[in-house]
Design an enzyme around this catalytic site. Structure first.
Site, PDB file in Angstrom:
ATOM      1  N   HIS A  32     -33.720  16.672  -7.332  1.00  0.00           N
ATOM      2  CA  HIS A  32     -33.530  16.282  -6.329  1.00  0.00           C
ATOM      3  C   HIS A  32     -32.227  15.990  -6.978  1.00  0.00           C
ATOM      4  O   HIS A  32     -31.554  14.896  -7.645  1.00  0.00           O
ATOM      5  CB  HIS A  32     -34.250  15.168  -5.378  1.00  0.00           C
ATOM      6  CG  HIS A  32     -34.285  14.974  -4.270  1.00  0.00           C
ATOM      7  ND1 HIS A  32     -33.167  14.534  -3.673  1.00  0.00           N
ATOM      8  CD2 HIS A  32     -34.761  15.438  -3.221  1.00  0.00           C
ATOM      9  CE1 HIS A  32     -33.981  14.294  -2.369  1.00  0.00           C
ATOM     10  NE2 HIS A  32     -34.316  14.814  -2.143  1.00  0.00           N
ATOM     11  N   ASP A  40     -39.277  10.118 -11.701  1.00  0.00           N
ATOM     12  CA  ASP A  40     -39.124  10.321 -10.120  1.00  0.00           C
ATOM     13  C   ASP A  40     -40.229  10.484  -9.775  1.00  0.00           C
ATOM     14  O   ASP A  40     -40.446  11.834  -9.513  1.00  0.00           O
ATOM     15  CB  ASP A  40     -38.091  11.029  -9.761  1.00  0.00           C
ATOM     16  CG  ASP A  40     -37.902  11.044  -7.970  1.00  0.00           C
ATOM     17  OD1 ASP A  40     -38.965  11.128  -7.289  1.00  0.00           O
ATOM     18  OD2 ASP A  40     -36.698  12.554  -7.638  1.00  0.00           O
ATOM     19  N   GLN A  92     -42.886  12.985  -4.949  1.00  0.00           N
ATOM     20  CA  GLN A  92     -43.358  13.732  -4.741  1.00  0.00           C
ATOM     21  C   GLN A  92     -45.337  13.955  -6.384  1.00  0.00           C
ATOM     22  O   GLN A  92     -46.109  14.391  -5.120  1.00  0.00           O
ATOM     23  CB  GLN A  92     -42.976  15.440  -5.359  1.00  0.00           C
ATOM     24  CG  GLN A  92     -42.328  15.319  -4.280  1.00  0.00           C
ATOM     25  CD  GLN A  92     -42.471  15.629  -3.009  1.00  0.00           C
ATOM     26  OE1 GLN A  92     -43.492  16.148  -2.828  1.00  0.00           O
ATOM     27  NE2 GLN A  92     -41.170  15.572  -2.180  1.00  0.00           N
ATOM     28  N   LYS A 126     -43.713   9.197   2.497  1.00  0.00           N
ATOM     29  CA  LYS A 126     -44.835  10.625   2.076  1.00  0.00           C
ATOM     30  C   LYS A 126     -45.268  10.325   1.448  1.00  0.00           C
ATOM     31  O   LYS A 126     -46.042  11.526   1.709  1.00  0.00           O
ATOM     32  CB  LYS A 126     -43.054  11.361   1.033  1.00  0.00           C
ATOM     33  CG  LYS A 126     -42.133  11.955   1.483  1.00  0.00           C
ATOM     34  CD  LYS A 126     -40.749  12.192   0.071  1.00  0.00           C
ATOM     35  CE  LYS A 126     -39.860  12.911   0.321  1.00  0.00           C
ATOM     36  NZ  LYS A 126     -38.861  13.296  -0.751  1.00  0.00           N
ATOM     37  N   CYS A 162     -32.424  19.593  -1.067  1.00  0.00           N
ATOM     38  CA  CYS A 162     -31.507  18.950  -1.932  1.00  0.00           C
ATOM     39  C   CYS A 162     -31.526  19.815  -3.826  1.00  0.00           C
ATOM     40  O   CYS A 162     -32.107  18.221  -3.828  1.00  0.00           O
ATOM     41  CB  CYS A 162     -32.065  17.816  -1.480  1.00  0.00           C
ATOM     42  SG  CYS A 162     -31.765  17.156   0.425  1.00  0.00           S
TER      43      CYS A 162
HETATM   44  C1  LIG Z   1     -37.704  13.411  -1.009  1.00  0.00           C
HETATM   45  C2  LIG Z   1     -37.324  12.939  -2.825  1.00  0.00           C
HETATM   46  C3  LIG Z   1     -36.702  12.124  -2.935  1.00  0.00           C
HETATM   47  C4  LIG Z   1     -35.224  11.983  -2.535  1.00  0.00           C
HETATM   48  O1  LIG Z   1     -36.525  10.238  -1.653  1.00  0.00           O
HETATM   49  P1  LIG Z   1     -36.083   9.771   0.069  1.00  0.00           P
HETATM   50  O2  LIG Z   1     -37.233   9.688   0.127  1.00  0.00           O
HETATM   51  O3  LIG Z   1     -35.625  10.362   1.073  1.00  0.00           O
HETATM   52  O4  LIG Z   1     -34.800   8.835  -0.553  1.00  0.00           O
HETATM   53  C5  LIG Z   1     -36.184  11.995  -4.030  1.00  0.00           C
HETATM   54  N1  LIG Z   1     -36.675  12.727  -5.588  1.00  0.00           N
HETATM   55  C6  LIG Z   1     -37.716  13.565  -5.036  1.00  0.00           C
HETATM   56  C7  LIG Z   1     -38.554  14.331  -6.441  1.00  0.00           C
HETATM   57  C8  LIG Z   1     -38.520  13.357  -3.695  1.00  0.00           C
HETATM   58  O5  LIG Z   1     -39.222  15.272  -2.756  1.00  0.00           O
END
Ligand SMILES: *Cc1c(COP(=O)(O)O)cnc(C)c1O
Length: 406
Positions: A121, A199, A202, A225, A364
């Site tokens: 992302h 990260d 997801q 999320k 993104c």
């Molecule tokens: C949504 C997302 C982000 C960013 O998260 P925010 O809640 O917008 O700060 C970063 N990495 C991944 C894989 C995402 O899905």
């Protein structure tokens, strides 16, 4: 059998209509909806607790502090961290990653290397580019193949004592690809002293997370999320890894002593939590974890896996529909385009008229779109409350879109 309808009934927004049609919400990778228990926790906080934390001796302040610290413990158990003070409240994954990139600055010098992957992302790309600009470090990218599978032999050729940071996601938001983070950790540990950042934006909504077993140094994710309010997120770091960093934001809450000549920092987690936090949101994140745990992780994994399999089957039956990363292990999302229809947003617009919410565009992740030479995809992404009937509706909607656009 779990009763999905019963779970769905806990989400007031899912009874809404959009453009005169019952809402079919398939944009969960962008943000999930929130159950009543989370909404009530938030409202209850503002109607009967609201006070600043860690500052007042008065009853409400103590109550707010206790509730927020209880939420921190819930997060600790949710990701199986060793200590509650390894849990830092942030406003989301983006803030967690920027905090890390900034706080690493003093440890990085010209010629050092930072490794990310092709599947990241933008929020796991740009903070590292900024760090490279500040320090003269070099950014390297693990390549992927046409199936969206990372080519890990790259690590064998590129990891060295120069590698200071490896930062990758566990599940790609654009394609739903599951990355082999355990293998990435193992390879990285064998060949460098790099700090490893995962990260989990997801993966936290779908998988059981065990940061100790994963053996990452840092794990970041977003509350919104995974059924919690917007403006909530978590940065987990191993105690020693967090202690090695300089603070990101300076201000109240994060000091031990402060004078004009010298300031000393508070211990973990407060060193990284300057200013007034999102107290109500953080407490409601605890309620979101309660919600998820009341259903049980096995149920999440199995239901969401079945949804994906069913969507794969239904959508691959539509003539001219191309699914990306079809052969990769995936979770949570399916990303596709209708052949001959150049603009994914046209498809999204027709689906919207039918009450179906999907995400269209580059998600993104522009490098992935460049890889496939496309401007964007249509992405349907799932949560615990989605049903097989909703995938049927999506499938019919796509057939209609195809008729209208071709
Ligand atoms: C949504 C997302 C982000 C960013 O998260 P925010 O809640 O917008 O700060 C970063 N990495 C991944 C894989 C995402 O899905």
């Amino acid at each position: 059998m779990i009763d999905i309808q019963k779970i769905k009934n806990q989400f007031p927004i899912l009874n809404e209509t959009v453009n005169g049609k019952p809402l079919v919400y398939l944009d969960n990778a962008a943000t999930s909806q929130k159950p009543i228990s989370v909404l009530e926790t938030l409202q209850n906080y503002y109607t009967s607790i609201n006070a600043n934390v860690h500052r007042g001796i008065h009853t409400l302040s103590q109550l707010a502090t206790e509730e927020m610290e209880l939420a921190r413990k819930k997060v600790q158990h949710f990701i199986h961290a060793k200590n509650d003070y390894e849990i830092i409240f942030t406003k989301g994954t983006t803030e967690g990653l920027n905090l890390l990139a900034y706080s690493f600055t003093s440890q990085i010098k010209a010629g050092d290397e930072i490794i990310i992957s092709y599947l990241e992302h933008h929020s796991n790309i740009v903070p590292w580019q900024l760090l490279c600009q500040r320090t003269g470090a070099i950014l390297k990218v693990i390549p992927m193949d046409g199936n969206g599978i990372l080519q890990l032999d790259f690590l064998e050729r590129n990891l060295s004592e120069k590698t200071k940071i490896v930062s990758v996601n566990q599940i790609s938001n654009a394609l739903g690809v599951i990355n082999p983070v355990e293998e990435i950790v193992r390879k990285t540990r064998a060949m460098s002293d790099a700090k490893i950042i995962i990260d989990g934006a997801q993966s936290a909504p779908h998988f059981r997370i065990d940061v100790q077993q994963m053996d990452c140094d840092f794990f970041v994710f977003s509350g919104h999320k995974m059924y919690a309010p917007m403006g909530t997120g978590i940065l987990y770091g191993k105690e020693e890894a967090l202690n090695s960093l300089t603070p990101f934001h300076g201000g109240g809450e994060m000091i031990a002593t402060c004078s004009f000549s010298e300031t000393t920092y508070a211990g973990l987690p407060f060193k990284f939590e300057a200013g007034t936090p999102n107290v109500g949101g953080n407490i409601a994140l605890g309620a979101a974890i309660d919600f998820m745990e009341s259903i049980g992780n096995e149920v999440f994994v199995s239901h969401e896996h079945q949804l994906l399999e069913y969507a794969q089957e239904k959508l691959s039956g539509i003539d001219g529909l191309h699914i990306y990363a079809e052969r990769a292990p995936r979770a949570g999302a399916i990303s596709f385009n209708l052949e001959g229809i150049g603009i994914a947003s046209d498809v999204g617009m027709i689906l919207d008229k039918l009450g179906i919410a999907v995400r269209t565009g580059h998600h993104c992740t522009q490098p992935i779109m460049d890889f496939y030479s496309i401007a964007g995809t249509v992405r349907a992404s799932f949560a615990i409350y989605n049903t097989f009937e909703e995938i049927d509706i999506l499938s019919e909607g796509l057939k209609k879109a195809k008729r209208m656009l071709s």
